[in-house]
Design a protein around this motif. Structure first.
Motif, PDB file in Angstrom:
ATOM      1  N   UNK A  40      -4.230  -1.641  -4.361  1.00 60.43           N
ATOM      2  CA  UNK A  40      -4.196  -2.843  -3.518  1.00 60.43           C
ATOM      3  C   UNK A  40      -2.896  -3.602  -3.695  1.00 60.43           C
ATOM      4  N   UNK A  41      -2.480  -3.822  -4.929  1.00 62.66           N
ATOM      5  CA  UNK A  41      -1.239  -4.568  -5.183  1.00 62.66           C
ATOM      6  C   UNK A  41      -0.017  -3.821  -4.664  1.00 62.66           C
ATOM      7  N   UNK A  42       0.015  -2.506  -4.863  1.00 60.56           N
ATOM      8  CA  UNK A  42       1.148  -1.720  -4.349  1.00 60.56           C
ATOM      9  C   UNK A  42       1.238  -1.846  -2.831  1.00 60.56           C
ATOM     10  N   UNK A  43       0.112  -1.702  -2.138  1.00 57.04           N
ATOM     11  CA  UNK A  43       0.094  -1.815  -0.670  1.00 57.04           C
ATOM     12  C   UNK A  43       0.577  -3.190  -0.222  1.00 57.04           C
ATOM     13  N   UNK A  44       0.050  -4.237  -0.849  1.00 56.89           N
ATOM     14  CA  UNK A  44       0.417  -5.602  -0.458  1.00 56.89           C
ATOM     15  C   UNK A  44       1.905  -5.847  -0.623  1.00 56.89           C
ATOM     16  N   UNK A  45       2.465  -5.376  -1.718  1.00 60.12           N
ATOM     17  CA  UNK A  45       3.892  -5.606  -1.959  1.00 60.12           C
ATOM     18  C   UNK A  45       4.761  -4.817  -0.995  1.00 60.12           C
ATOM     19  N   UNK A  46       4.384  -3.592  -0.709  1.00 59.50           N
ATOM     20  CA  UNK A  46       5.151  -2.790   0.247  1.00 59.50           C
ATOM     21  C   UNK A  46       5.117  -3.452   1.625  1.00 59.50           C
ATOM     22  N   UNK A  47       3.950  -3.972   2.012  1.00 58.73           N
ATOM     23  CA  UNK A  47       3.837  -4.677   3.297  1.00 58.73           C
ATOM     24  C   UNK A  47       4.730  -5.906   3.347  1.00 58.73           C
ATOM     25  N   UNK A  48       5.032  -6.495   2.197  1.00 58.17           N
ATOM     26  CA  UNK A  48       5.894  -7.681   2.131  1.00 58.17           C
ATOM     27  C   UNK A  48       7.361  -7.317   1.899  1.00 58.17           C
ATOM     28  N   UNK A  49       7.681  -6.019   1.968  1.00 60.58           N
ATOM     29  CA  UNK A  49       9.069  -5.587   1.883  1.00 60.58           C
ATOM     30  C   UNK A  49       9.590  -5.302   0.487  1.00 60.58           C
ATOM     31  N   UNK A  50       8.716  -5.270  -0.502  1.00 59.70           N
ATOM     32  CA  UNK A  50       9.139  -4.944  -1.862  1.00 59.70           C
ATOM     33  C   UNK A  50       9.307  -3.425  -1.965  1.00 59.70           C
ATOM     34  N   UNK A  51      10.420  -2.992  -2.519  1.00 56.81           N
ATOM     35  CA  UNK A  51      10.683  -1.566  -2.732  1.00 56.81           C
ATOM     36  C   UNK A  51       9.942  -1.113  -3.988  1.00 56.81           C
ATOM     37  N   UNK A  52       9.145  -0.065  -3.866  1.00 61.95           N
ATOM     38  CA  UNK A  52       8.394   0.435  -5.015  1.00 61.95           C
ATOM     39  C   UNK A  52       8.717   1.905  -5.224  1.00 61.95           C
ATOM     40  N   UNK A  53       9.093   2.225  -6.462  1.00 68.87           N
ATOM     41  CA  UNK A  53       9.427   3.599  -6.853  1.00 68.87           C
ATOM     42  C   UNK A  53       8.496   4.046  -7.962  1.00 68.87           C
ATOM     43  N   UNK A  54       8.168   5.326  -7.939  1.00 72.38           N
ATOM     44  CA  UNK A  54       7.425   5.948  -9.027  1.00 72.38           C
ATOM     45  C   UNK A  54       8.198   7.165  -9.508  1.00 72.38           C
ATOM     46  N   UNK A  55       8.484   7.192 -10.797  1.00 74.24           N
ATOM     47  CA  UNK A  55       9.092   8.352 -11.438  1.00 74.24           C
ATOM     48  C   UNK A  55       8.016   8.939 -12.342  1.00 74.24           C
ATOM     49  N   UNK A  56       7.673  10.209 -12.106  1.00 74.08           N
ATOM     50  CA  UNK A  56       6.568  10.841 -12.810  1.00 74.08           C
ATOM     51  C   UNK A  56       6.991  12.229 -13.283  1.00 74.08           C
ATOM     52  N   UNK A  57       6.210  12.800 -14.180  1.00 76.78           N
ATOM     53  CA  UNK A  57       6.518  14.117 -14.718  1.00 76.78           C
ATOM     54  C   UNK A  57       6.074  15.198 -13.734  1.00 76.78           C
ATOM     55  N   UNK A  58       6.955  16.153 -13.499  1.00 77.18           N
ATOM     56  CA  UNK A  58       6.696  17.250 -12.571  1.00 77.18           C
ATOM     57  C   UNK A  58       5.383  17.940 -12.914  1.00 77.18           C
ATOM     58  N   UNK A  59       4.554  18.166 -11.894  1.00 71.58           N
ATOM     59  CA  UNK A  59       3.275  18.885 -11.994  1.00 71.58           C
ATOM     60  C   UNK A  59       2.212  18.184 -12.836  1.00 71.58           C
ATOM     61  N   UNK A  60       2.362  16.885 -13.100  1.00 71.06           N
ATOM     62  CA  UNK A  60       1.380  16.186 -13.935  1.00 71.06           C
ATOM     63  C   UNK A  60       0.605  15.102 -13.193  1.00 71.06           C
TER      64      UNK A  60
END
Length: 158
Positions: A40-60
């Protein structure tokens, strides 16, 4: 402010970091599983123009989770050897032992440090931009894009 946080405090502080952000949020976690408040928070922030990045481990991270994140507008980046856990916005940073799993916060003993000290946030940002991704968190805008933003802001303020 520097504050040691543990167990259930960590996901709460991560949600607060997202809520308070105005420009960007960077999530660095090798393992991730979504839960209601986080999504919910990620969606709300993206709708308000906040850039969100996720860096995660390959295949995990489950492909279903990645698909959901991509659909809501999270920028995804997989890194083969990722083990660090860092949550960063322009206002606050959290470094922690906890993977972004509900299981981790409920079943494991975890600790972290939340901070709003500019010097520490600058170091976290440097790590992400220069050690992890070799890219700026927020790409620099051209003069033309800055001019368009200024014009749009002036037109919408009137």
């Amino acid at each position: 402010m520097n504050k040691v946080i543990t167990d259930q405090e960590i996901p709460n502080e991560i949600i607060n970091l997202i809520k308070e952000s105005e420009e960007y949020v960077v999530i660095v976690s090798p393992y991730l599983d979504l839960w209601g408040h986080l999504t919910t928070q990620l969606k709300m922030k993206i709708e308000r123009g906040v850039s969100i990045q996720l860096h995660y481990r390959t295949n995990e991270v489950k492909s279903k989770t990645l698909k959901e994140l991509k659909q809501i507008g999270v920028k995804l980046n997989n890194i083969d050897t990722l083990h660090s856990k860092l949550y960063l916005s322009e206002k606050k940073g959290i470094i922690s032992s906890m993977n972004l799993y509900k299981f981790s916060s409920e079943e494991s003993r975890e600790m972290g440090l939340v901070s709003d000290e500019r010097s520490l946030l600058k170091q976290y940002k440097h790590y992400i931009e220069n050690e992890l991704t070799n890219e700026p968190i927020i790409p620099k805008k051209s003069w033309l894009d800055r001019g368009k933003d200024l014009l749009v802001n002036q037109l919408t303020d009137d």
